[in-house]
Enzyme design. Structure first.
Site, PDB file in Angstrom:
ATOM      1  N   PRO A   9     -66.477  18.703  23.355  1.00 12.25           N
ATOM      2  CG  PRO A   9     -64.047  20.380  21.745  1.00 12.25           C
ATOM      3  CD  PRO A   9     -64.958  19.637  23.492  1.00 12.25           C
ATOM      4  CG  ASN A  10     -66.670  17.651  17.604  1.00  9.71           C
ATOM      5  OD1 ASN A  10     -68.514  18.571  16.799  1.00  9.71           O
ATOM      6  ND2 ASN A  10     -65.813  18.373  17.038  1.00  9.71           N
ATOM      7  NE  ARG A  17     -66.129  13.573  16.603  1.00  3.83           N
ATOM      8  CZ  ARG A  17     -65.517  13.774  17.049  1.00  3.83           C
ATOM      9  NH1 ARG A  17     -65.830  13.495  18.832  1.00  3.83           N
ATOM     10  NH2 ARG A  17     -64.242  13.868  16.808  1.00  3.83           N
ATOM     11  CD  GLU A  97     -55.244  11.603  28.764  1.00  5.12           C
ATOM     12  OE1 GLU A  97     -54.706  11.340  28.972  1.00  5.12           O
ATOM     13  OE2 GLU A  97     -55.548  12.173  27.304  1.00  5.12           O
TER      14      GLU A  97
HETATM   15  C1  DQA Z   1     -61.218  11.755  20.999  1.00  3.00           C
HETATM   16  C2  DQA Z   1     -60.180  11.801  20.407  1.00  3.00           C
HETATM   17  C3  DQA Z   1     -59.699  13.348  19.747  1.00  3.00           C
HETATM   18  O1  DQA Z   1     -58.657  13.231  19.197  1.00  3.00           O
HETATM   19  C4  DQA Z   1     -61.084  13.957  18.730  1.00  3.00           C
HETATM   20  O2  DQA Z   1     -60.613  15.350  19.120  1.00  3.00           O
HETATM   21  C5  DQA Z   1     -62.401  13.627  19.399  1.00  3.00           C
HETATM   22  C6  DQA Z   1     -62.408  12.522  20.426  1.00  3.00           C
HETATM   23  C7  DQA Z   1     -61.461  10.424  21.333  1.00  3.00           C
HETATM   24  O3  DQA Z   1     -62.197  10.098  22.455  1.00  3.00           O
HETATM   25  O4  DQA Z   1     -61.054   9.318  20.929  1.00  3.00           O
HETATM   26  O5  DQA Z   1     -63.363  14.672  19.562  1.00  3.00           O
HETATM   27  O6  DQA Z   1     -60.869  12.168  22.128  1.00  3.00           O
END
Ligand code: DQA
Length: 144
Positions: A9-10, A17, A97
């Site tokens: 998400p996002n 963002r 990851e």
């Molecule tokens: C993220 C870090 C996460 O805590 C956050 O919610 C994200 C992006 C990152 O790529 O730094 O959406 O995964």
């Protein structure tokens, strides 16, 4: 070699963002970077993004038997989703990851990762290059 990149998400909001944390490049720019790197490394890559936990689980399950390596940034689901961690353990596809920001230096709730234990490697705080680093890493691992 077939690699699947999964973004949670996002991450489709990159460039909009919190640019101080995630940078100014947009999601298309990230996809282009990944595709270019995959071409250079001579591997095939599919890129998937969803804001929905179940769709991410579905995508991981669909990768079973088809995909050799996964690069995953589950976004906020990193810190909450046992379902995504279980799906990754179920398909047993080696995965990296990735986090754009250095989550180890941010809020306490971002220090938890349900997917870290089974990951081959975690890359964080490298910006968008974390994804291309992960591609290189998976290709090298595959040649071992
Ligand atoms: C993220 C870090 C996460 O805590 C956050 O919610 C994200 C992006 C990152 O790529 O730094 O959406 O995964």
């Amino acid at each position: 070699m077939n690699i699947l990149v999964i973004n949670g998400p996002n991450l489709n909001m990159l460039g909009i963002r919190e640019p101080d944390i995630y940078g100014n490049s947009d999601y298309n720019c990230l996809c282009d970077m990944i595709k270019n790197k995959a071409e250079n490394l001579n591997v095939s890559v599919e890129i998937f993004q969803s804001n929905h936990e179940g769709y991410l689980v579905d995508k991981i399950q669909e990768a079973f038997g088809k995909i050799d390596g996964i690069i995953i940034n589950p976004g906020a689901f990193t810190h909450t989703s046992i379902a995504i961690a279980d799906a990754l353990d179920a398909v047993k596809i080696p995965y990296v990851e990735v986090h754009i920001s250095d989550v180890s230096k941010r809020e306490k709730f971002r220090q938890i990762s349900f997917i870290r234990n089974s990951a081959l490697k975690t890359i964080m705080g490298r910006g968008l290059e974390g994804y291309t680093d992960a591609l290189e890493f998976l290709v090298k691992e595959n040649c071992k």
